[in-house]
Write a protein that holds these residues in place. Structure first.
Motif, PDB file in Angstrom:
ATOM      1  N   SER A   1      32.737  81.475  13.241  1.00  0.00           N
ATOM      2  CA  SER A   1      32.107  80.375  12.500  1.00  0.00           C
ATOM      3  C   SER A   1      31.051  80.828  11.481  1.00  0.00           C
ATOM      4  O   SER A   1      30.971  80.230  10.407  1.00  0.00           O
TER       5      SER A   1
ATOM      6  N   LEU B   1      30.151  73.827  12.156  1.00  0.00           N
ATOM      7  CA  LEU B   1      30.026  73.935  13.613  1.00  0.00           C
ATOM      8  C   LEU B   1      29.879  75.412  13.943  1.00  0.00           C
ATOM      9  O   LEU B   1      30.820  76.183  13.790  1.00  0.00           O
ATOM     10  N   LEU B   2      28.686  75.771  14.350  1.00  0.00           N
ATOM     11  CA  LEU B   2      28.341  77.181  14.514  1.00  0.00           C
ATOM     12  C   LEU B   2      28.260  77.515  16.002  1.00  0.00           C
ATOM     13  O   LEU B   2      27.304  77.142  16.684  1.00  0.00           O
TER      14      LEU B   2
ATOM     15  N   THR C   1      34.809  74.538  10.372  1.00  0.00           N
ATOM     16  CA  THR C   1      34.917  75.293  11.627  1.00  0.00           C
ATOM     17  C   THR C   1      35.480  76.688  11.345  1.00  0.00           C
ATOM     18  O   THR C   1      36.003  76.952  10.261  1.00  0.00           O
ATOM     19  N   GLY C   2      35.402  77.538  12.348  1.00  0.00           N
ATOM     20  CA  GLY C   2      35.930  78.901  12.221  1.00  0.00           C
ATOM     21  C   GLY C   2      37.313  79.049  12.828  1.00  0.00           C
ATOM     22  O   GLY C   2      37.712  80.141  13.190  1.00  0.00           O
TER      23      GLY C   2
ATOM     24  N   ILE D   1      25.505  73.184  13.136  1.00  0.00           N
ATOM     25  CA  ILE D   1      25.486  72.376  14.359  1.00  0.00           C
ATOM     26  C   ILE D   1      25.943  73.259  15.517  1.00  0.00           C
ATOM     27  O   ILE D   1      27.018  73.859  15.450  1.00  0.00           O
TER      28      ILE D   1
ATOM     29  N   ARG E   1      36.317  69.675  22.432  1.00  0.00           N
ATOM     30  CA  ARG E   1      36.334  69.856  20.974  1.00  0.00           C
ATOM     31  C   ARG E   1      36.364  68.517  20.241  1.00  0.00           C
ATOM     32  O   ARG E   1      35.741  68.351  19.198  1.00  0.00           O
TER      33      ARG E   1
ATOM     34  N   CYS F   1      29.446  77.178  26.093  1.00  0.00           N
ATOM     35  CA  CYS F   1      29.590  75.884  26.778  1.00  0.00           C
ATOM     36  C   CYS F   1      31.041  75.559  27.111  1.00  0.00           C
ATOM     37  O   CYS F   1      31.324  74.892  28.102  1.00  0.00           O
TER      38      CYS F   1
ATOM     39  N   MET G   1      32.948  67.306  20.239  1.00  0.00           N
ATOM     40  CA  MET G   1      32.141  68.070  19.271  1.00  0.00           C
ATOM     41  C   MET G   1      32.329  67.481  17.876  1.00  0.00           C
ATOM     42  O   MET G   1      31.371  67.309  17.127  1.00  0.00           O
TER      43      MET G   1
ATOM     44  N   ILE H   1      32.126  85.108  16.538  1.00  0.00           N
ATOM     45  CA  ILE H   1      32.270  85.898  15.304  1.00  0.00           C
ATOM     46  C   ILE H   1      32.720  85.022  14.132  1.00  0.00           C
ATOM     47  O   ILE H   1      32.304  85.225  12.991  1.00  0.00           O
TER      48      ILE H   1
ATOM     49  N   LYS I   1      42.177  88.223  13.014  1.00  0.00           N
ATOM     50  CA  LYS I   1      40.883  88.528  13.633  1.00  0.00           C
ATOM     51  C   LYS I   1      40.263  89.774  12.984  1.00  0.00           C
ATOM     52  O   LYS I   1      39.057  89.807  12.716  1.00  0.00           O
TER      53      LYS I   1
ATOM     54  N   SER J   1      43.379  77.122  22.388  1.00  0.00           N
ATOM     55  CA  SER J   1      42.939  75.832  21.859  1.00  0.00           C
ATOM     56  C   SER J   1      43.190  75.720  20.359  1.00  0.00           C
ATOM     57  O   SER J   1      42.958  74.685  19.760  1.00  0.00           O
TER      58      SER J   1
END
Ligand code: ATP
Ligand code: MG
Length: 384
Positions: A187, A180-181, A283-284, A204, A262, A341, A265, A185, A318, A292
């Protein structure tokens, strides 16, 4: 012709799959060096690449340093195995690579065990010559320069330096996954880490165009393109997300909206993965990075599928992710501003301790199967 010798380590461990692993690596090297007229072949202790004298070494070094499965490699000069030829070749290599050094050591290996000189004798003979030629002194513990001489059956290789490869496994030896892209930064770094473990990736991306501008979509295209150098063929699935979002906004309580986004998704991604032949989602996510991504919310989001979801960044900071993004070259695209989105119609303080039961309750009014099917009908697929 010039020669590079490639070594792998992990793939040597894989028993009867070994041959397939090495062939995959050979294929991947061939693809990366496409256009350079290089000849890639297996030999007894690694992979040998012959390339034209007109190809700059820097280009070969740059390309080989990014191919997963390569532990290290060196650029070698080929020589006949007789001692006089070896000495001539060592002289040539030293002259061509004007490396400054005061101390050096010889590191000779013989896979040809019938060779008349032992490794020790080779080190002494060639070492004495280098001392005389350059005035350098032998230092066995921490030399400025190591000269490696590798005696094979019919040829020998002389080299000065080992270059590091990225390690990992050749892309294609592990199962195919769907990442899931987002345009962010994290994903792309997650996808990169799956490539490193031998997984090919499809991508995706969910976008809310035309409700927001097309910036996140454009970024996802750039990121997918830049990641696509790691594999033969890359597919990017662009998913229009507005209809799902409108339904969620109408039916789901505000504090659960991001979670519901999510969860949808993941439902859509699972359906795409089935079409795409992917065995897992990626996922990232990283614990606690944003509201979330509490463990509770990650669990609530993941509970809509039985498909494995891999989160290679789950325990990274991070700053570590940013460092990696810079290294792999996705950072500059990821930090460009976009209209994501998920920022549409969500409260400033979303639920942090969600439960799957509550999420299901809030989603009761939504026909999720129908919504997912309609979304799948409107996919846009790009290939790189
Ligand atoms: P990233 O930097 O990857 O955007 P993030 O720290 O911003 O991650 P979130 O926005 O909470 O985190 O997203 C968590 C994960 O959900 C992302 O890493 C990505 O895998 C997936 N994701 C989020 N938004 C999208 C999207 N629009 N399209 C596809 N996947 C998404
Ligand atoms: Mg994001």
């Amino acid at each position: 012709m010039k020669t590079a010798i490639v070594r792998y380590h992990e793939i040597a461990l894989k028993g009867h799959n070994r041959s397939w692993f090495i062939n995959t690596l050979v294929e991947n090297i061939n693809r990366k060096l496409y256009g350079l007229k290089a000849k890639v072949s297996r030999d007894d202790s690694g992979i040998r690449i012959k390339y034209s004298d007109t190809v700059p070494n820097t280009e070969i070094i740059e390309k080989l340093s990014t191919i997963f499965g390569i532990a290290k490699f060196k650029l070698v000069e080929t020589s006949e195995i007789e001692i006089d030829s070896l000495i001539k070749t060592v002289k040539k290599v030293l002259e061509e690579n004007t490396l400054p050094f005061n101390t050096f050591k010889l590191n000779s290996n013989r896979s040809n065990k019938s060779y008349p000189l032992t490794s020790m004798e080779l080190n002494e003979r060639i070492g004495a010559y280098v001392e005389k030629l350059t005035g350098g002194k032998v230092d066995l513990s921490s030399p400025d320069l190591t000269i490696t001489v590798d005696i094979r059956e019919k040829t020998a290789y002389v080299s000065l330096k080992d270059y590091k490869g990225p390690g990992g496994l050749p892309v294609g030896v592990s199962a195919h996954v769907a990442t899931l892209l987002s345009g962010g930064i994290d994903s792309p770094v997650a996808a990169f880490n799956m490539f490193k473990r031998g997984c090919s990736n499809s991508f995706i991306h969910f976008h809310s165009f035309p409700m927001v501008d097309a910036s996140s979509r454009e970024k996802a295209i750039k990121l997918a393109k830049s990641l696509s150098v790691n594999q033969k063929k890359s597919l990017l699935y662009l998913v229009p997300f507005v209809d799902i979002q409108m339904e969620i906004i109408a039916k789901v309580q505000a504090s659960y909206r991001v979670i519901a986004y999510r969860r949808f998704m993941v439902r859509v991604a699972e359906a795409i993965a089935k079409i795409d032949g992917a065995s897992a989602l990626v996922t990232g996510e990283s614990v606690g990075q944003v509201a979330s991504q509490t463990i509770e919310n990650i669990a609530t989001i993941g509970s809509v599928t039985n498909m494995p979801i891999f989160r290679p960044l789950i325990a990274t900071n991070k700053s570590e992710i940013i460092d990696q993004a810079k290294l792999i070259g996705t950072y500059d695209v990821s930090i460009q501003p976009d209209e994501d989105c998920c920022s549409l119609f969500v409260p400033a303080n979303p639920a942090t301790k969600s439960t799957p039961r509550k999420a299901e309750l809030y989603e009761t009014g939504i026909d999720s199967k129908d919504l997912v099917n309609k979304t799948i009908d409107n996919l846009e697929i790009l290939e790189f």
